[in-house]
Write an enzyme that holds these catalytic residues in place. Structure first.
Site, mmCIF file in Angstrom:
data_model
loop_
_atom_site.group_PDB
_atom_site.id
_atom_site.type_symbol
_atom_site.label_atom_id
_atom_site.label_comp_id
_atom_site.label_asym_id
_atom_site.label_seq_id
_atom_site.Cartn_x
_atom_site.Cartn_y
_atom_site.Cartn_z
ATOM 1 N N LYS A 1 4.557 -7.480 11.451
ATOM 2 C CA LYS A 1 3.761 -7.729 10.244
ATOM 3 C C LYS A 1 4.029 -9.124 9.671
ATOM 4 C CE LYS A 1 2.179 -5.503 6.121
ATOM 5 N NZ LYS A 1 1.669 -4.223 5.671
ATOM 6 N N ARG B 1 0.841 -1.192 0.000
ATOM 7 C CA ARG B 1 0.000 0.000 0.000
ATOM 8 C C ARG B 1 0.878 1.244 0.000
ATOM 9 N NH1 ARG B 1 -2.616 0.303 4.830
ATOM 10 N NH2 ARG B 1 -4.169 1.753 4.048
ATOM 11 N N ARG C 1 3.151 4.619 18.190
ATOM 12 C CA ARG C 1 4.480 5.120 18.554
ATOM 13 C C ARG C 1 4.373 6.399 19.372
ATOM 14 N NH1 ARG C 1 8.101 4.749 13.352
ATOM 15 N NH2 ARG C 1 7.622 2.561 13.306
HETATM 16 C C1 BTN Z 1 0.729 -4.020 2.223
HETATM 17 O O1 BTN Z 1 0.669 -4.455 3.375
HETATM 18 O O2 BTN Z 1 1.277 -2.933 1.993
HETATM 19 C C2 BTN Z 1 0.121 -4.829 1.108
HETATM 20 C C3 BTN Z 1 1.072 -5.866 0.582
HETATM 21 C C4 BTN Z 1 0.487 -6.681 -0.556
HETATM 22 C C5 BTN Z 1 1.517 -7.570 -1.224
HETATM 23 C C6 BTN Z 1 0.893 -8.504 -2.209
HETATM 24 S S1 BTN Z 1 1.990 -9.776 -2.719
HETATM 25 C C7 BTN Z 1 0.872 -10.260 -3.965
HETATM 26 C C8 BTN Z 1 0.305 -8.990 -4.563
HETATM 27 N N1 BTN Z 1 1.164 -8.472 -5.600
HETATM 28 C C9 BTN Z 1 1.689 -7.297 -5.291
HETATM 29 O O3 BTN Z 1 2.474 -6.644 -6.016
HETATM 30 N N2 BTN Z 1 1.278 -6.924 -4.072
HETATM 31 C C10 BTN Z 1 0.371 -7.879 -3.505
#
Ligand code: BTN
Length: 326
Positions: A185, A120, A324
């Protein structure tokens, strides 16, 4: 054979963890030793730990359970979803997006590695080869973008449900869409929508779940963890994928009819910050309050007290939670 096929075959050969010489691999795949060496370097650059020992050849640092469509679909409770496994791709979300026109609902793509995995807010999602799950599922909604409200929270519920079925009950959810384990995470969700904002649109639901990362992940800017650390074993990625696909499919069938409401209770039970003081960061603004829950459309509920000592309850659709400095 394409470079893509050759690399897949090299990985399949090396997956046992045994030594293979460059010339044996070359003659098996019908390419030169030099070509094998080039492909091995490429795979190493994606985070696959291949050792090269003079006189012996190449070996993986540990055996690898490769992702396999046959195994995944066999383990799914019903073969409702079309699944595709790729070796290396820029981003599984982008791959699904590019294919949208002829995709059946629930189409799922998984990759062993991503070269441009996205999180994100334009962040990078670190996606080394063969370590984790990177998956994207497509689902069509007739109610336009509005029908997607709260979807990322319902996805979080489907992820934690899958983890519970694997025997891991202590994962929690951080609004709007992080899955945490011991405050670190474990998984993230990135939902992108394509189509007409007011009518038919498709949600591309990307999930990254850390399963067995190498320790050396300096690129990740926040505390992270993986399943292997908490389970004292490395779960089979095909098992995890099958569970996730099943739970996502089950969740989406309900969500498309009723939205987030049926999942609010499960989400709230897993809420990392339930009834805790938090701050919500929206751009340059910081809003302080007690997180008393979420609404049926996925907004965060914050309770605070105004300057006259009166209780104020507000809901927020955007922003990031931080604790935080509190
Ligand atoms: C986040 O927490 O910021 C979201 C992460 C999402 C990662 C997944 S991996 C599969 C899909 N392809 C990507 O490029 N991103 C999502």
């Amino acid at each position: 054979m394409s470079d893509f096929d050759i690399r897949s075959l090299i990985v399949r050969e090396l997956a046992s963890g045994q030594f293979y010489s460059g010339s044996d691999l070359g003659s098996k795949l019908g390419v030169s030793r030099a070509a094998i060496s080039k492909h091995v370097k490429f795979l190493q650059s994606l985070g696959l730990e291949i050792f090269s020992v003079t006189g012996k050849g190449y070996r993986l640092d540990k055996p690898l359970e490769v992702l396999d469509v046959g195994q995944i679909t066999q383990k799914m409770s019903s073969p409702h979803t079309k699944v595709e496994v790729l070796n290396v791709i820029d981003s599984t979300n982008d791959y699904v997006k590019a294919k949208l026109v002829d995709l059946p609902n629930g189409f799922t793509c998984l990759a062993e590695a991503q070269t441009a995995g996205r999180g994100r807010h334009g962040r990078k999602w670190v996606s080394p080869f063969g370590s984790n799950l990177y998956m994207s599922m497509a689902w069509r909604f007739e109610g336009g973008f509005q029908a997607l409200a709260g979807l990322s929270l319902a996805v979080g519920v489907a992820v934690t449900e899958s983890l519970s079925q694997l025997g891991l009950n202590k994962a929690s959810l951080k609004w709007p869409n992080d899955v945490l384990l011991n405050g670190k995470k474990l998984a993230g969700v990135l939902i992108e929508a394509e189509g007409r904002p007011d009518s038919s649109c498709v949600a591309i639901i990307g999930i990254g779940l850390n399963i067995n990362m190498n320790q050396d992940q300096g690129e990740i800017a926040q505390p992270w963890t993986d399943l292997a650390k908490s389970m004292n074993r490395i779960p089979n990625r095909n098992d995890v994928a099958a569970l996730l696909i099943d739970n996502m499919h089950k969740m989406l069938l309900i969500f498309q009819q009723q939205g987030l409401a049926p999942f609010v209770e499960s989400w709230s039970e897993r809420n990392t910050f339930a009834n805790k003081p938090i701050k919500l960061i929206i751009g340059d603004e910081e809003i302080h309050g007690i997180n008393t829950g979420i609404t049926d459309s996925g907004a965060l509920i914050l309770e605070s007290v105004d300057s006259a000592g009166k209780k104020v309850i507000k809901t927020y659709f955007g922003g990031e939670i931080s604790v935080r400095g509190l």
